[in-house]
Design an enzyme around this catalytic site. Structure first.
Site: not given
Length: 343
Positions: A248, A150
């Site tokens: 997702k 990230k």
């Protein structure tokens, strides 16, 4: 035959705070839906999508609009029309897949026309932190073969993060996820540095709505759309801007639309990735089936939890596997939460 509709809200604590661009998470609130006809049951878990305001109150409100229809036997096709893409639709859709599979006496993968499931190489995600801390975390994932880092949009710090992790784990496949953190003028130096570090995928560098800024940018690294690809209707607009679509189930509203996105992406020449909002094994199981169609798999959500459900997905040697009794085939265990995860 009428169905009973059960809804539970659970707050699944994380083992430690998880940092991404603009957010810090300490728990994963989820909605768990159970449908039962007296003989068969179906379950679905949803986290919603935090950056869309699709949280527990929003999901609960959305569910109430279809509760009577569900009790009366709403089908998956009818659900697609009754609710827009959202976490509530994901939970309902997955529950309908499971109860339909049990009624038919076949696993969900067969009912959906998907390949027979096999273990999948998955990424393991490192939250944004100081470079040395991220390198240490990378080493802690000793069995990992693929890592996803990230980033936060601080170019110099992000490059230092990537270099530190690469030095610690030179053998791993690596991706980075910017979560919309960068501006267009940072793309060229960012990609150059990522190339030097052997990064294989750059996920969502720019904000949703700035997709046109990627037109004409000749990236040496494939760029994946996440926040820019919420549902099937976004897909055509990715062509010429992105190389990969990250699907997702919470974003697109369930396995039904996720499969449609994967198949349409192939038609458009896009690679396909499956990701997750942090959740338990119950949320990973339907996504694991979708992963059988994907080039990149990012299904490490339960590894962030202090405790997972039982039975649970399995992580070994960098792979995720999902025993059929977790979801979509056999009756589940009555023990909802297991002890703390072991790595």
């Amino acid at each position: 035959m009428r169905l009973s509709v059960g809804v539970a809200v659970e707050r699944l604590p994380l083992t430690k705070p998880f940092h991404i661009s603009g957010h810090v998470f300490t728990e994963s609130p989820v909605m768990v839906l159970t449908l039962c006809d007296g003989l068969h049951s179906g379950r679905g878990e949803a986290s919603g999508t935090y950056y869309l305001g699709d949280d527990i109150p929003a999901m609960t409100a959305a569910l109430e609009t279809v509760r009577d229809g569900l009790a009366s036997g709403m089908t998956r096709a009818e659900l697609q029309q009754a609710l827009p893409p959202c976490g509530a639709r994901n939970a309902v859709d997955c529950a309908l897949w499971e109860i339909d599979a049990k009624r038919a006496g076949v696993p969900v993968w067969r009912l959906a026309g998907l390949p027979e499931p096999k273990p999948l190489l998955t990424t393991f995600t490192l939250g944004a932190d100081e470079p040395a801390a991220m390198a240490e975390a990378a080493l802690a994932y000793g069995g990992a073969r693929a890592l996803k880092l990230k980033l936060t949009g601080d170019l110099d710090l992000d490059i230092a993060r990537v270099r530190s992790v690469r030095a610690a784990r030179p053998e791993c496949w690596m991706a980075v996820d910017a979560n919309q953190g960068f501006e267009a003028d940072a793309l060229e130096p960012l990609v150059a540095a990522l190339m030097d570090c052997g990064v294989a995928l750059l996920e969502q560098p720019l904000s949703r709505g700035r997709e046109a800024d990627l037109e004409g940018f000749n990236s040496s690294i494939p760029i994946a759309a996440d926040e820019s690809a919420l549902s099937l209707q976004d897909l055509d607009g990715l062509v010429g801007r992105f190389d990969t679509v990250n699907i997702k189930l919470d974003k697109c509203g369930g396995l039904t639309e996720a499969i449609a996105i994967a198949r349409r992406a192939r038609q458009l020449g896009l690679d396909v990735m499956v990701g997750n909002m942090v959740g338990s094994s119950l949320a990973m199981a339907p996504a694991f089936l979708l992963g059988q169609l994907c080039d990149v798999v990012d299904l490490d959500g339960p590894t962030f939890l202090a405790a997972d459900r039982r039975p649970s997905v399995l992580y070994a040697d960098g792979y995720i596997d999902c025993p059929e009794q977790v979801w979509g085939h056999r009756a589940p265990s009555t023990a909802p939460i297991a002890t703390r995860l072991q790595y």
